[in-house]
Design an enzyme around this catalytic site. Structure first.
Site, PDB file in Angstrom:
ATOM      1  N   VAL A  87       0.851  -1.191   0.000  1.00  0.00           N
ATOM      2  CA  VAL A  87       0.000   0.000   0.000  1.00  0.00           C
ATOM      3  C   VAL A  87       0.887   1.243   0.000  1.00  0.00           C
ATOM      4  CG1 VAL A  87      -1.772   1.290   1.230  1.00  0.00           C
ATOM      5  CG2 VAL A  87      -1.815  -1.224   1.236  1.00  0.00           C
ATOM      6  N   THR A  88       0.827   2.016  -1.068  1.00  0.00           N
ATOM      7  CA  THR A  88       1.607   3.255  -1.143  1.00  0.00           C
ATOM      8  C   THR A  88       0.800   4.337  -1.842  1.00  0.00           C
ATOM      9  OG1 THR A  88       2.629   2.997  -3.349  1.00  0.00           O
ATOM     10  CG2 THR A  88       3.692   1.843  -1.508  1.00  0.00           C
ATOM     11  N   ARG A  95      -3.240  12.851   0.365  1.00  0.00           N
ATOM     12  CA  ARG A  95      -4.415  13.615   0.821  1.00  0.00           C
ATOM     13  C   ARG A  95      -5.410  13.879  -0.315  1.00  0.00           C
ATOM     14  NH1 ARG A  95      -1.354  12.215   4.244  1.00  0.00           N
ATOM     15  NH2 ARG A  95      -0.624  13.406   6.042  1.00  0.00           N
ATOM     16  N   GLY A  97      -7.517  11.139  -1.254  1.00  0.00           N
ATOM     17  CA  GLY A  97      -8.497  10.060  -1.147  1.00  0.00           C
ATOM     18  C   GLY A  97      -8.167   8.813  -1.945  1.00  0.00           C
ATOM     19  N   LEU A  98      -6.922   8.695  -2.423  1.00  0.00           N
ATOM     20  CA  LEU A  98      -6.577   7.547  -3.254  1.00  0.00           C
ATOM     21  C   LEU A  98      -6.580   6.243  -2.454  1.00  0.00           C
ATOM     22  CD1 LEU A  98      -3.728   9.028  -5.492  1.00  0.00           C
ATOM     23  CD2 LEU A  98      -6.176   8.833  -5.978  1.00  0.00           C
ATOM     24  N   LEU A  99      -6.040   6.255  -1.227  1.00  0.00           N
ATOM     25  CA  LEU A  99      -6.058   5.052  -0.414  1.00  0.00           C
ATOM     26  C   LEU A  99      -7.494   4.637  -0.103  1.00  0.00           C
ATOM     27  CD1 LEU A  99      -4.914   2.798   1.263  1.00  0.00           C
ATOM     28  CD2 LEU A  99      -4.507   4.426   3.126  1.00  0.00           C
ATOM     29  N   TYR A 128      -5.079   3.090   9.655  1.00  0.00           N
ATOM     30  CA  TYR A 128      -6.000   2.022   9.265  1.00  0.00           C
ATOM     31  C   TYR A 128      -7.228   1.867  10.150  1.00  0.00           C
ATOM     32  CZ  TYR A 128      -2.485   0.952   5.844  1.00  0.00           C
ATOM     33  OH  TYR A 128      -1.616   1.054   4.786  1.00  0.00           O
ATOM     34  N   PHE A 416       4.057  -9.464   5.679  1.00  0.00           N
ATOM     35  CA  PHE A 416       3.471  -9.656   4.342  1.00  0.00           C
ATOM     36  C   PHE A 416       3.051  -8.299   3.783  1.00  0.00           C
ATOM     37  CE2 PHE A 416       0.115 -10.258   7.507  1.00  0.00           C
ATOM     38  CZ  PHE A 416      -0.944  -9.520   7.013  1.00  0.00           C
TER      39      PHE A 416
END
Length: 416
Positions: A87-88, A95, A97-99, A128, A416
């Site tokens: 996850v990057t 900032r 909203g891509l994640l 998270y 992982f």
């Protein structure tokens, strides 16, 4: 800096995999160059639909990967999970909203597939929880001052067993079956596929700096392999020209306490080794107390490790076992709408039933707090004191602890 708003978030194609890998490296602040050798080694991991990228034109600016995994529930049952990794978000595109977009796509797909959980290793604690994840295991590393440990320098008493150094081919043959025995007895442990064994024995190499470690196995008196230790040893000499080497453990799995004891005592008995770094262990690991002088093993690191996100409350709670008998009504709050609701758990050593209910709740908690409690490592009473769980019935926290907490702490041995 003006950035176009039309960034495309979608599963990548195999042709886009090299660009996606470049973005992964950039996101983790590594040299954003993917060698032909690394690309070839990693192609075996590619799975259509499970690799997500955010694209601005042809350039990947955010990455996300998931894959199938099994997590051991309390009691030894394997539960289907959606494991999240890589996850990057590139520094220039934070900032935006891509994640959230990538996570939403993946969790919805995992729910549709019927996965009970999602899991990840959190590089940053604060990220998270807003997606429903809670820290479910932690880990500890010890550093052993070997001369102070009080062990017999002649080596361990193996009681008829034996320790052998083996080759990578042997590890690939012996390791998977031993690991399956270990993980069935270890809540929080996860599955390892063939690619894991190839990567960790050098058959597949993604890191040009990879060096082959030592592999030591412990065999019980009947010949059964009960333990496997992987370790490196540096080369260091004191000013007085005396050896002062450190042995660093990459991993140790064992199916019996006798195997653990034998392998730790063996490592501490190697000539020239004056310090041992344990690698990532369970927070209640036996290691310090396997030494005649436990304070010789000092804690050098402790942190949260695997995080869990419950996707199916009923199946998650019914998958695990319970040492006592009781009933608990939980109001589970889930802002993403994936697992919220009110549930009645009826549990006993004979089994458990979890059903939707309209009864009054005993406890109200966010889905991330349920994840933290699921493997038995956290206390509902403690979470209530922190304001993260609400007791709707007096004493409900103690009742929840009596049902959910475990005698040994859960542990995930793997990254992982």
């Amino acid at each position: 800096m003006n950035v176009p708003a039309d960034i495309d978030v979608r599963p990548i194609t195999e042709a886009e995999y090299p660009e996606w890998l470049r973005a992964v490296r950039a996101g983790f602040l590594r040299e954003p160059v993917v060698s032909a050798a690394e690309l070839e080694a990693r192609r075996g991991q590619f799975e259509p639909g499970r690799f997500i990228g955010a694209f601005e034109g042809d350039r990947c600016v955010a990455t996300f990967r998931s894959f199938a995994q099994e997590v051991t529930a309390v009691g030894g049952r394997f539960v289907a999970a959606d494991a999240i990794s890589a996850v990057t978000v590139t520094a220039t595109h934070r900032r935006r909203g891509l994640l959230t977009r990538m996570m939403s796509q993946d969790l919805a797909a995992a729910k549709e597939r019927g996965d009970v959980l999602a899991t990840l290793i959190a590089a940053e604690y604060r990220i998270y929880g807003r997606y429903g994840f809670g820290p479910a295991t932690s880990g500890t590393e010890w550093t052993i001052d070997v001369p102070r440990a009080g062990l017999d320098p002649r080596g361990p008493d193996l009681g008829g067993g034996r320790i052998d150094l083996v080759d990578p081919d042997d590890v690939r043959k012996l390791g998977p079956e031993l690991h399956d025995r270990m993980r069935r007895a270890t809540p929080g442990a996860i599955s390892r596929d063939d690619w894991w064994w190839q990567l960790n024995t050098g058959a597949v190499r993604t890191d040009p700096k990879w060096t082959e470690p030592f592999f030591a196995v412990y065999r019980a008196p009947d010949g059964t392999v009960e333990g496997l230790m992987t370790y490196d040893v540096d080369e260091k000499w004191a000013d007085t020209m005396q050896p002062a080497n450190t042995a660093s453990v990459r991993g140790l799995i064992a199916s019996t306490p006798a195997a653990e004891r034998a392998l730790w005592h063996y490592l501490c008995s190697i000539d020239w080794v004056t310090r041992v770094r344990s690698g990532w262990r369970a927070p209640d690991d036996l290691l310090p107390h396997l030494l005649p002088n436990p304070p010789a093993a000092g804690v050098s690191m402790h942190a949260d490790w695997m995080w869990v996100r419950i996707l199916d409350v009923v199946r998650a709670l019914e998958a695990r076992t319970y040492d006592s008998e009781g009933t608990l009504v939980l109001e589970v709050v889930d802002g993403s709408g994936l697992a919220g609701g009110r549930y009645r758990l009826e549990a006993s050593p004979a089994g458990a039933s979890c059903t939707a209910t309209t009864e009054s709740a005993d406890l109200t908690l966010d889905v991330r707090e349920l994840a933290t409690l699921w493997l038995g490592d956290e206390s509902a009473v403690r979470l209530a004191a922190l304001g993260r769980v609400r007791e709707d019935r007096a004493g409900a926290g103690r009742g929840a602890d009596a049902l959910l907490r475990t005698s040994r702490r859960p542990w995930c041995p793997d990254m992982f």
